[in-house]
Design an enzyme around this catalytic site. Structure first.
Site, PDB file in Angstrom:
ATOM      1  N   PHE A  77       0.867  -1.195   0.000  1.00 34.19           N
ATOM      2  CA  PHE A  77       0.000   0.000   0.000  1.00 34.19           C
ATOM      3  C   PHE A  77       0.898   1.237   0.000  1.00 34.19           C
ATOM      4  O   PHE A  77       1.864   1.317   0.749  1.00 34.19           O
ATOM      5  CB  PHE A  77      -0.868  -0.007   1.270  1.00 34.19           C
ATOM      6  CG  PHE A  77      -2.174   0.715   1.135  1.00 34.19           C
ATOM      7  CD1 PHE A  77      -3.367   0.027   0.976  1.00 34.19           C
ATOM      8  CD2 PHE A  77      -2.208   2.104   1.172  1.00 34.19           C
ATOM      9  CE1 PHE A  77      -4.581   0.702   0.864  1.00 34.19           C
ATOM     10  CE2 PHE A  77      -3.423   2.782   1.070  1.00 34.19           C
ATOM     11  CZ  PHE A  77      -4.606   2.078   0.906  1.00 34.19           C
ATOM     12  N   PHE A 128      -1.292  -2.878   8.042  1.00 39.18           N
ATOM     13  CA  PHE A 128      -2.004  -3.695   9.024  1.00 39.18           C
ATOM     14  C   PHE A 128      -1.419  -5.109   9.097  1.00 39.18           C
ATOM     15  O   PHE A 128      -1.432  -5.750  10.154  1.00 39.18           O
ATOM     16  CB  PHE A 128      -3.495  -3.764   8.645  1.00 39.18           C
ATOM     17  CG  PHE A 128      -4.345  -4.502   9.635  1.00 39.18           C
ATOM     18  CD1 PHE A 128      -4.819  -3.861  10.771  1.00 39.18           C
ATOM     19  CD2 PHE A 128      -4.672  -5.834   9.431  1.00 39.18           C
ATOM     20  CE1 PHE A 128      -5.600  -4.557  11.690  1.00 39.18           C
ATOM     21  CE2 PHE A 128      -5.451  -6.529  10.340  1.00 39.18           C
ATOM     22  CZ  PHE A 128      -5.919  -5.893  11.476  1.00 39.18           C
ATOM     23  N   GLU A 129      -0.922  -5.601   7.964  1.00 32.81           N
ATOM     24  CA  GLU A 129      -0.409  -6.977   7.903  1.00 32.81           C
ATOM     25  C   GLU A 129       1.042  -7.095   8.395  1.00 32.81           C
ATOM     26  O   GLU A 129       1.576  -8.205   8.523  1.00 32.81           O
ATOM     27  CB  GLU A 129      -0.488  -7.508   6.464  1.00 32.81           C
ATOM     28  CG  GLU A 129      -1.873  -7.962   6.020  1.00 32.81           C
ATOM     29  CD  GLU A 129      -2.856  -6.821   5.777  1.00 32.81           C
ATOM     30  OE1 GLU A 129      -2.432  -5.763   5.291  1.00 32.81           O
ATOM     31  OE2 GLU A 129      -4.047  -6.998   6.089  1.00 32.81           O
ATOM     32  N   ALA A 152       3.699   2.826   4.959  1.00 35.65           N
ATOM     33  CA  ALA A 152       3.370   4.253   4.905  1.00 35.65           C
ATOM     34  C   ALA A 152       1.856   4.384   5.036  1.00 35.65           C
ATOM     35  O   ALA A 152       1.108   3.868   4.200  1.00 35.65           O
ATOM     36  CB  ALA A 152       3.839   4.865   3.586  1.00 35.65           C
ATOM     37  N   VAL A 153       1.421   5.030   6.104  1.00 34.85           N
ATOM     38  CA  VAL A 153      -0.009   5.266   6.292  1.00 34.85           C
ATOM     39  C   VAL A 153      -0.236   6.774   6.213  1.00 34.85           C
ATOM     40  O   VAL A 153       0.410   7.548   6.923  1.00 34.85           O
ATOM     41  CB  VAL A 153      -0.509   4.710   7.642  1.00 34.85           C
ATOM     42  CG1 VAL A 153      -2.036   4.676   7.654  1.00 34.85           C
ATOM     43  CG2 VAL A 153       0.043   3.314   7.904  1.00 34.85           C
ATOM     44  N   ILE A 154      -1.113   7.152   5.296  1.00 33.34           N
ATOM     45  CA  ILE A 154      -1.297   8.578   4.989  1.00 33.34           C
ATOM     46  C   ILE A 154      -2.723   8.993   5.324  1.00 33.34           C
ATOM     47  O   ILE A 154      -3.684   8.447   4.782  1.00 33.34           O
ATOM     48  CB  ILE A 154      -0.948   8.834   3.504  1.00 33.34           C
ATOM     49  CG1 ILE A 154       0.510   8.428   3.269  1.00 33.34           C
ATOM     50  CG2 ILE A 154      -1.171  10.305   3.143  1.00 33.34           C
ATOM     51  CD1 ILE A 154       0.923   8.409   1.826  1.00 33.34           C
ATOM     52  N   THR A 164      -7.284   8.073   3.816  1.00 39.39           N
ATOM     53  CA  THR A 164      -8.141   7.069   4.434  1.00 39.39           C
ATOM     54  C   THR A 164      -8.878   7.590   5.648  1.00 39.39           C
ATOM     55  O   THR A 164      -8.343   8.401   6.400  1.00 39.39           O
ATOM     56  CB  THR A 164      -7.322   5.828   4.865  1.00 39.39           C
ATOM     57  OG1 THR A 164      -8.176   4.951   5.568  1.00 39.39           O
ATOM     58  CG2 THR A 164      -6.143   6.198   5.729  1.00 39.39           C
ATOM     59  N   HIS A 173      -9.959   5.367   7.868  1.00 36.16           N
ATOM     60  CA  HIS A 173      -9.599   4.492   8.992  1.00 36.16           C
ATOM     61  C   HIS A 173      -8.088   4.524   9.276  1.00 36.16           C
ATOM     62  O   HIS A 173      -7.491   3.583   9.744  1.00 36.16           O
ATOM     63  CB  HIS A 173     -10.163   3.079   8.839  1.00 36.16           C
ATOM     64  CG  HIS A 173      -9.564   2.231   7.772  1.00 36.16           C
ATOM     65  ND1 HIS A 173      -9.669   2.484   6.443  1.00 36.16           N
ATOM     66  CD2 HIS A 173      -8.850   1.091   7.858  1.00 36.16           C
ATOM     67  CE1 HIS A 173      -9.057   1.541   5.755  1.00 36.16           C
ATOM     68  NE2 HIS A 173      -8.529   0.695   6.590  1.00 36.16           N
ATOM     69  N   ARG A 218      10.102  12.211   3.290  1.00 39.24           N
ATOM     70  CA  ARG A 218      10.814  11.350   4.243  1.00 39.24           C
ATOM     71  C   ARG A 218      11.354  10.088   3.588  1.00 39.24           C
ATOM     72  O   ARG A 218      12.108   9.333   4.192  1.00 39.24           O
ATOM     73  CB  ARG A 218       9.897  10.984   5.405  1.00 39.24           C
ATOM     74  CG  ARG A 218       9.678  12.193   6.289  1.00 39.24           C
ATOM     75  CD  ARG A 218       8.546  12.052   7.254  1.00 39.24           C
ATOM     76  NE  ARG A 218       8.034  13.395   7.558  1.00 39.24           N
ATOM     77  CZ  ARG A 218       7.022  13.663   8.323  1.00 39.24           C
ATOM     78  NH1 ARG A 218       6.376  12.684   8.902  1.00 39.24           N
ATOM     79  NH2 ARG A 218       6.640  14.892   8.532  1.00 39.24           N
TER      80      ARG A 218
HETATM   81  N1  INI Z   1      -2.474   0.382   4.472  1.00 37.64           N
HETATM   82  C1  INI Z   1      -1.317   1.101   4.450  1.00 37.64           C
HETATM   83  O1  INI Z   1      -0.226   0.516   4.508  1.00 37.64           O
HETATM   84  N2  INI Z   1      -1.351   2.446   4.331  1.00 37.64           N
HETATM   85  C2  INI Z   1      -2.529   3.136   4.254  1.00 37.64           C
HETATM   86  O2  INI Z   1      -2.489   4.392   4.145  1.00 37.64           O
HETATM   87  C3  INI Z   1      -3.744   2.408   4.279  1.00 37.64           C
HETATM   88  N3  INI Z   1      -4.995   3.061   4.149  1.00 37.64           N
HETATM   89  O3  INI Z   1      -5.000   4.204   3.664  1.00 37.64           O
HETATM   90  O4  INI Z   1      -6.047   2.526   4.426  1.00 37.64           O
HETATM   91  C4  INI Z   1      -3.688   1.004   4.401  1.00 37.64           C
HETATM   92  N4  INI Z   1      -4.825   0.250   4.419  1.00 37.64           N
HETATM   93  C5  INI Z   1      -4.828  -1.166   4.200  1.00 37.64           C
HETATM   94  C6  INI Z   1      -4.555  -1.980   5.479  1.00 37.64           C
HETATM   95  O5  INI Z   1      -3.205  -1.856   5.864  1.00 37.64           O
HETATM   96  C7  INI Z   1      -4.842  -3.478   5.266  1.00 37.64           C
HETATM   97  O6  INI Z   1      -4.041  -3.967   4.210  1.00 37.64           O
HETATM   98  C8  INI Z   1      -6.319  -3.770   4.948  1.00 37.64           C
HETATM   99  O7  INI Z   1      -7.167  -3.174   5.924  1.00 37.64           O
HETATM  100  C9  INI Z   1      -6.576  -5.311   4.939  1.00 37.64           C
HETATM  101  O8  INI Z   1      -6.280  -5.898   6.204  1.00 37.64           O
END
Ligand code: INI
Length: 158
Positions: A25, A60-61, A83-85, A89, A91, A130
């Site tokens: 992601f 998340f994984e 990277a979570v932005i 999103t 969530h 970054r």
């Molecule tokens: N996963 C990320 O690594 N970065 C994100 O910004 C993100 N957003 O935006 O939702 C994200 N979502 C997916 C999550 O990590 C899982 O793969 C998904 O929920 C399935 O378990």
């Protein structure tokens, strides 16, 4: 102070085995962070054959795969890159908390150093900066941390 028994680490990566879990992601960013990490590990002397990389769908994984790496007892350090932005999103908080909390718990077990390489930013631009676009590439810093911590843990035996 001169008589204290200080455990000394080093940034010599020779002979170390490092596993990297990387989220797909936002891969435009995580690819760059991974590149920076692998480059720095090589600079510090970690052999390419001793670097294992596996991709997961998202941040998340990451904790689950890192747990597998730790439990395998094959690696001297484990790195989690993601990277979570926020802008992308709703969530954001759920993903950030689950990912960083899981990685932190695993790291605190102290079996193997687990490095938190998850960028949490408000915008793609901040994340890009970054990952090496403007400032340095944080992947390099995380690789140095992995080597330093692996060598420190080695001073205490396995
Ligand atoms: N996963 C990320 O690594 N970065 C994100 O910004 C993100 N957003 O935006 O939702 C994200 N979502 C997916 C999550 O990590 C899982 O793969 C998904 O929920 C399935 O378990």
């Amino acid at each position: 102070m001169s008589d204290v028994n200080e455990l000394k680490s080093s940034l010599n990566g020779k002979g170390l085995k490092v596993a990297i879990a990387v989220a797909r992601f936002n891969e435009i960013i995580t690819d760059k962070l991974l590149e920076g990490a692998v480059r720095q590990l090589a600079t510090l002397g970690v052999a390419e054959k001793d670097i294992t990389v596996a991709h997961v769908p998202g941040a998340f994984e990451l904790p689950g795969l890192c747990r597998k790496f730790v439990d395998s007892r094959k690696y001297d350090a484990v790195m989690a890159i993601g990277a979570v932005i926020r802008g992308e999103t709703s969530h954001y908080d759920v993903v950030v908390n689950a990912s960083t909390g899981g990685i932190a718990s695993l790291a605190a077990e102290g079996k193997v150093p687990v490095i938190l390489g998850v960028l949490t930013t408000d915008t793609v631009d901040q994340a890009m900066n970054r990952a090496g676009l403007k400032a340095g590439n944080l992947g390099c810093n995380w690789a140095s941390t992995a080597v330093e911590m692996a060598n420190l843990y080695k001073t205490l035996g396995k």
